[in-house]
Write a protein that holds these residues in place. Structure first.
Motif, PDB file in Angstrom:
ATOM      1  N   GLN A 154      -2.892 -13.656   6.308  1.00 10.99           N
ATOM      2  CA  GLN A 154      -1.524 -13.116   6.278  1.00 10.99           C
ATOM      3  C   GLN A 154      -0.656 -14.037   5.433  1.00 10.99           C
ATOM      4  O   GLN A 154      -0.770 -15.253   5.553  1.00 10.99           O
ATOM      5  CB  GLN A 154      -0.940 -13.072   7.700  1.00 10.99           C
ATOM      6  N   PHE A 172       0.845  -1.200   0.000  1.00 11.79           N
ATOM      7  CA  PHE A 172       0.000   0.000   0.000  1.00 11.79           C
ATOM      8  C   PHE A 172       0.881   1.250   0.000  1.00 11.79           C
ATOM      9  O   PHE A 172       0.488   2.272  -0.534  1.00 11.79           O
ATOM     10  CB  PHE A 172      -0.911  -0.005   1.231  1.00 11.79           C
ATOM     11  N   GLY A 181      -8.990  -8.222  -0.620  1.00 15.68           N
ATOM     12  CA  GLY A 181      -9.967  -8.671   0.376  1.00 15.68           C
ATOM     13  C   GLY A 181      -9.652 -10.027   0.964  1.00 15.68           C
ATOM     14  O   GLY A 181     -10.513 -10.653   1.596  1.00 15.68           O
ATOM     15  N   CYS A 182      -8.421 -10.505   0.790  1.00 16.07           N
ATOM     16  CA  CYS A 182      -8.047 -11.810   1.348  1.00 16.07           C
ATOM     17  C   CYS A 182      -7.758 -11.651   2.845  1.00 16.07           C
ATOM     18  O   CYS A 182      -7.003 -10.762   3.238  1.00 16.07           O
ATOM     19  CB  CYS A 182      -6.818 -12.358   0.626  1.00 16.07           C
ATOM     20  N   PRO A 183      -8.350 -12.502   3.711  1.00 11.40           N
ATOM     21  CA  PRO A 183      -8.137 -12.343   5.155  1.00 11.40           C
ATOM     22  C   PRO A 183      -6.868 -13.005   5.685  1.00 11.40           C
ATOM     23  O   PRO A 183      -6.604 -12.949   6.876  1.00 11.40           O
ATOM     24  CB  PRO A 183      -9.373 -13.042   5.739  1.00 11.40           C
ATOM     25  N   ARG A 226      -0.679  -8.741   4.332  1.00 13.55           N
ATOM     26  CA  ARG A 226      -1.974  -9.320   3.948  1.00 13.55           C
ATOM     27  C   ARG A 226      -2.428  -8.688   2.635  1.00 13.55           C
ATOM     28  O   ARG A 226      -2.317  -7.472   2.464  1.00 13.55           O
ATOM     29  CB  ARG A 226      -2.998  -9.052   5.060  1.00 13.55           C
ATOM     30  N   THR A 274      -4.677  -7.178   1.417  1.00 16.16           N
ATOM     31  CA  THR A 274      -5.875  -6.417   1.777  1.00 16.16           C
ATOM     32  C   THR A 274      -6.589  -5.875   0.541  1.00 16.16           C
ATOM     33  O   THR A 274      -7.822  -5.792   0.507  1.00 16.16           O
ATOM     34  CB  THR A 274      -5.466  -5.255   2.701  1.00 16.16           C
ATOM     35  N   GLY A 275      -5.795  -5.478  -0.465  1.00 16.52           N
ATOM     36  CA  GLY A 275      -6.390  -4.902  -1.673  1.00 16.52           C
ATOM     37  C   GLY A 275      -7.354  -5.846  -2.356  1.00 16.52           C
ATOM     38  O   GLY A 275      -8.327  -5.417  -2.985  1.00 16.52           O
ATOM     39  N   SER A 308       2.753  -4.910   5.908  1.00 12.50           N
ATOM     40  CA  SER A 308       1.402  -4.781   6.455  1.00 12.50           C
ATOM     41  C   SER A 308       0.288  -5.101   5.452  1.00 12.50           C
ATOM     42  O   SER A 308      -0.420  -6.059   5.607  1.00 12.50           O
ATOM     43  CB  SER A 308       1.231  -3.375   7.034  1.00 12.50           C
ATOM     44  N   ALA A 309       0.115  -4.286   4.431  1.00 18.73           N
ATOM     45  CA  ALA A 309      -0.991  -4.509   3.489  1.00 18.73           C
ATOM     46  C   ALA A 309      -0.496  -4.303   2.064  1.00 18.73           C
ATOM     47  O   ALA A 309       0.327  -3.422   1.818  1.00 18.73           O
ATOM     48  CB  ALA A 309      -2.121  -3.536   3.785  1.00 18.73           C
ATOM     49  N   TYR A 310      -0.995  -5.131   1.162  1.00 20.83           N
ATOM     50  CA  TYR A 310      -0.532  -4.997  -0.241  1.00 20.83           C
ATOM     51  C   TYR A 310      -1.621  -5.354  -1.239  1.00 20.83           C
ATOM     52  O   TYR A 310      -2.623  -5.994  -0.891  1.00 20.83           O
ATOM     53  CB  TYR A 310       0.726  -5.840  -0.482  1.00 20.83           C
ATOM     54  N   HIS A 311      -1.434  -4.867  -2.461  1.00 20.06           N
ATOM     55  CA  HIS A 311      -2.268  -5.261  -3.596  1.00 20.06           C
ATOM     56  C   HIS A 311      -1.586  -6.433  -4.293  1.00 20.06           C
ATOM     57  O   HIS A 311      -0.358  -6.465  -4.397  1.00 20.06           O
ATOM     58  CB  HIS A 311      -2.386  -4.124  -4.622  1.00 20.06           C
TER      59      HIS A 311
END
Ligand code: SF4
Length: 217
Positions: free
Chosen positions: A120, A92, A116-118, A111, A113-114, A156-159
């Motif tokens: 890690q 992100f 929507g996968c829950p 995760r 996150t982009g 942390s969060a990625y596409h």
């Protein structure tokens, strides 16, 4: 052959006595003296060799539908000798790729996150591009992250940008320029993903395929 050299592995400090030593410290001394072997501790695990994945990974069987009953066009397997299909991700904050000095061989945690996968994921980096922030990775076992501890770099969060691997056709073979439904091998959710096929070529080992613009179906 005796498996007594601790190498980088250290017992987990539980002092549970299951190995026959009263403490982990005593166990290390017994290892050094050749009186114990690492597998005597039930918490010991061999680190997977990413350059020589076990046969079980390469020959894993998958279903032809996802958990909702949607059929896959194809399943994406690892390229020869690799532990998973390659995954191309964008944090992100793409600048973190350079700020964390992420490089080939690093373990990265985050995760998708982009999409929507829950779940890690632990990723082993093959290539890091400081210009775009893109990371090309293998998906690896969470055990590796536990062993490396503080060395794991969190994004942390990625596409999910793309996947690359060998396609096993289920309903429809990968076709250049089409958005298709597929399963990235080892997806713990067993959910169909969709993406645009933007590279396909036949090789001696199968249909080498890259898919980008990834969504979960
Ligand atoms: S079994 Fe493992 S964790 Fe338990 S005391 Fe022995 S070395 Fe420590």
């Amino acid at each position: 052959m005796k498996n007594t050299d601790t190498g980088e592995w250290v017992p987990p400090g539980k002092n549970c006595g299951a190995c026959g030593a009263s403490t982990c410290e005593e166990f290390v001394l017994m290892l050094a003296g050749g009186k114990k072997e690492k597998p005597d501790c039930p918490f010991y695990r061999e680190s997977p060799d990413l350059n020589n994945p076990p046969e079980s990974i390469l020959t894993a069987n998958y279903g032809v539908r996802d958990i909702h009953g949607d059929p896959f066009d194809f399943i994406l397997h690892p390229l020869p000798g690799e532990p998973s299909a390659r995954k191309i991700v964008l944090p992100f904050r793409p600048d973190m790729t350079e700020k964390l000095e992420i490089k080939k061989g690093d373990l990265v945690l985050g995760r998708p996150t982009g999409a929507g996968c829950p779940v890690q994921h632990v990723l082993s980096v093959i290539e890091a591009d400081y210009l775009t922030g893109l990371l090309t990775c293998h998906v690896v076992s969470p055990l590796l992250a536990r062993e490396k501890g503080d060395e794991v770099k969190s994004i942390s969060a990625y596409h999910i940008i793309g996947f690359e691997g060998v396609a096993q056709t289920i309903n429809k073979e990968p076709e250049f320029g089409r958005r298709q439904k597929f399963l990235p091998g080892f997806c713990m959710m067993n959910l169909a993903h969709t993406g645009v096929v933007n590279m396909v070529f036949e090789n001696s080992y199968g249909i080498h395929t890259r898919v980008e613009d990834i969504r979960i179906w």
